[in-house]
Design a protein around this motif. Structure first.
Motif, PDB file in Angstrom:
ATOM      1  N   GLY A   1      34.105 -12.132  49.318  1.00  0.00           N
ATOM      2  CA  GLY A   1      33.367 -11.292  49.868  1.00  0.00           C
ATOM      3  C   GLY A   1      33.236 -10.801  51.167  1.00  0.00           C
ATOM      4  O   GLY A   1      34.246 -10.919  51.079  1.00  0.00           O
ATOM      5  N   ASP A   2      32.325 -10.213  51.489  1.00  0.00           N
ATOM      6  CA  ASP A   2      32.314 -10.119  52.817  1.00  0.00           C
ATOM      7  C   ASP A   2      33.160 -11.092  53.706  1.00  0.00           C
ATOM      8  O   ASP A   2      32.573 -12.230  54.272  1.00  0.00           O
ATOM      9  N   ARG A   3      34.435 -10.389  54.203  1.00  0.00           N
ATOM     10  CA  ARG A   3      34.972 -11.014  55.201  1.00  0.00           C
ATOM     11  C   ARG A   3      34.713 -10.344  56.983  1.00  0.00           C
ATOM     12  O   ARG A   3      35.166 -10.813  57.980  1.00  0.00           O
ATOM     13  N   SER A   4      33.813  -9.657  56.641  1.00  0.00           N
ATOM     14  CA  SER A   4      32.549  -8.718  58.498  1.00  0.00           C
ATOM     15  C   SER A   4      31.789  -9.315  58.831  1.00  0.00           C
ATOM     16  O   SER A   4      30.720  -8.155  59.163  1.00  0.00           O
ATOM     17  N   PRO A   5      31.005 -10.441  58.464  1.00  0.00           N
ATOM     18  CA  PRO A   5      29.316 -10.458  58.568  1.00  0.00           C
ATOM     19  C   PRO A   5      29.479 -10.772  60.173  1.00  0.00           C
ATOM     20  O   PRO A   5      30.187 -10.045  61.003  1.00  0.00           O
ATOM     21  N   ASP A   6      27.868 -10.213  60.603  1.00  0.00           N
ATOM     22  CA  ASP A   6      27.666  -9.823  61.667  1.00  0.00           C
ATOM     23  C   ASP A   6      27.400 -10.791  62.677  1.00  0.00           C
ATOM     24  O   ASP A   6      27.894 -10.569  63.642  1.00  0.00           O
ATOM     25  N   THR A   7      27.594 -12.014  62.168  1.00  0.00           N
ATOM     26  CA  THR A   7      27.868 -12.954  62.692  1.00  0.00           C
ATOM     27  C   THR A   7      28.973 -14.064  62.743  1.00  0.00           C
ATOM     28  O   THR A   7      28.827 -14.611  61.482  1.00  0.00           O
ATOM     29  N   VAL A   8      29.646 -14.575  63.135  1.00  0.00           N
ATOM     30  CA  VAL A   8      31.041 -14.945  63.654  1.00  0.00           C
ATOM     31  C   VAL A   8      30.890 -16.311  63.699  1.00  0.00           C
ATOM     32  O   VAL A   8      30.416 -16.314  65.075  1.00  0.00           O
TER      33      VAL A   8
ATOM     34  N   ASP B   1      29.748 -16.903  51.693  1.00  0.00           N
ATOM     35  CA  ASP B   1      28.568 -16.556  53.237  1.00  0.00           C
ATOM     36  C   ASP B   1      29.717 -16.372  53.923  1.00  0.00           C
ATOM     37  O   ASP B   1      30.804 -17.265  54.395  1.00  0.00           O
ATOM     38  N   GLY B   2      30.144 -15.021  54.325  1.00  0.00           N
ATOM     39  CA  GLY B   2      30.525 -14.855  55.441  1.00  0.00           C
ATOM     40  C   GLY B   2      30.678 -15.784  56.764  1.00  0.00           C
ATOM     41  O   GLY B   2      31.768 -16.122  57.268  1.00  0.00           O
ATOM     42  N   THR B   3      29.553 -15.509  57.429  1.00  0.00           N
ATOM     43  CA  THR B   3      29.601 -16.934  58.249  1.00  0.00           C
ATOM     44  C   THR B   3      29.712 -18.143  58.302  1.00  0.00           C
ATOM     45  O   THR B   3      30.341 -18.867  58.897  1.00  0.00           O
TER      46      THR B   3
ATOM     47  N   ARG C   1      25.215 -21.062  48.655  1.00  0.00           N
ATOM     48  CA  ARG C   1      26.306 -20.049  49.346  1.00  0.00           C
ATOM     49  C   ARG C   1      26.890 -20.904  49.201  1.00  0.00           C
ATOM     50  O   ARG C   1      27.101 -22.237  49.597  1.00  0.00           O
ATOM     51  N   GLY C   2      27.850 -20.344  49.902  1.00  0.00           N
ATOM     52  CA  GLY C   2      29.153 -20.943  50.090  1.00  0.00           C
ATOM     53  C   GLY C   2      30.312 -20.052  51.086  1.00  0.00           C
ATOM     54  O   GLY C   2      30.394 -19.292  50.599  1.00  0.00           O
ATOM     55  N   GLY C   3      31.418 -21.133  51.739  1.00  0.00           N
ATOM     56  CA  GLY C   3      32.065 -20.264  52.123  1.00  0.00           C
ATOM     57  C   GLY C   3      33.439 -21.081  52.527  1.00  0.00           C
ATOM     58  O   GLY C   3      33.602 -22.476  52.812  1.00  0.00           O
ATOM     59  N   VAL C   4      35.096 -20.731  51.740  1.00  0.00           N
ATOM     60  CA  VAL C   4      36.074 -21.404  52.137  1.00  0.00           C
ATOM     61  C   VAL C   4      36.509 -20.722  53.038  1.00  0.00           C
ATOM     62  O   VAL C   4      36.665 -19.755  53.348  1.00  0.00           O
TER      63      VAL C   4
END
Length: 257
Positions: A79-86, A131-133, A234-237
């Protein structure tokens, strides 16, 4: 030769239970907090034992080179790797070159995300949305573990999983974390079964990481939502690969508000 996985679970209590006269009301508050409060599932597996010399093995036939001459297949994009919040400490992509391919942390993340959702599907669970964040917070923690040479959910400053995510964004009402560590391009003894393997591709590394988690009760419970009455949506690795070939992985879960 290998070390058994170490697991830890923790949660944030809903409040002070010392007043016995309020016991009945607090029971109701506890039930509400399990739905609305911040619950952290924090589990960690010991890394597989690294074997510096093949002489450490009793039989040379014990070595299974997991990845042969074929490079990784194309992974399904997470998925998205450039979220608004990082996370400001997110290191971005890291790589390590083997004789088969250049292993990219992003590719490992894609494979891990897909493999975890495959395991969930096998148990009748909905897939986790990427979820990119959340992934950015995960990646920052993986990098921090490598940079400060520790392997734990709580960093040297005393911040745990929920602290790290809360400092970046706060839309998760429940939050969990699995972490793992392995190596590429050298023999390692897997935790749990004692097999000796060597990873040379991103796909092989990802399979090994997910196998570590699924072979550990606490990690598997987090992935398959057997830890509490709520589930994840959701999740993120987040993966960081060092110049020496160490692979740090953090998989964070989230139940949104």
């Amino acid at each position: 030769m290998g070390r058994p996985p170490r697991t830890r679970d923790s949660s944030y209590p809903p409040g002070d239970r010392t007043d016995r006269g309020l016991l009945r009301g607090l029971v109701r508050l506890l039930a509400l907090a399990l739905v609305l409060g911040a619950v952290v599932v924090a589990t960690a597996a010991f890394a597989p034992t690294m074997l510096d010399e093949l002489d450490d093995l009793e039989r040379i036939d014990d070595v299974e080179v997991v990845d042969g001459p074929s490079p990784s297949a194309e992974p399904p994009p997470a998925g998205d790797r450039s979220p608004d919040t990082v996370d400001p400490a997110d290191p971005g992509e890291s790589t390590y070159e083997t004789s088969v391919e250049t292993i990219s942390s992003e590719t490992v993340e894609d494979f891990v995300h897909a493999a975890v959702n495959d395991r969930r599907a096998d148990h009748g669970l909905e897939p986790l949305a990427w979820d990119g964040t959340v992934a950015s917070v995960s990646r920052a923690h993986s990098h921090d573990m490598a940079n400060q040479e520790y392997f734990a959910h709580t960093n040297p400053d005393g911040d745990g999983p929920y602290d790290r995510f809360g400092n970046v964004d706060s839309y998760c009402r429940a939050y969990g974390e699995n972490i793992a560590l392995t190596w590429v391009d050298r023999p390692v003894e897997e935790s749990g079964n004692g097999d000796v393997v060597e990873y040379r591709t991103a796909e092989g590394v990802a399979d090994g990481l997910v196998a570590q988690w699924m072979n550990s009760t606490a990690h598997r419970e987090a992935i398959l939502e057997e830890h509490a009455g709520h589930g994840w949506d959701r999740g993120g690795v987040g993966v960081y690969v060092t110049d020496e070939g160490a692979v740090y992985a953090s998989h964070n879960f989230c139940l949104t508000l």
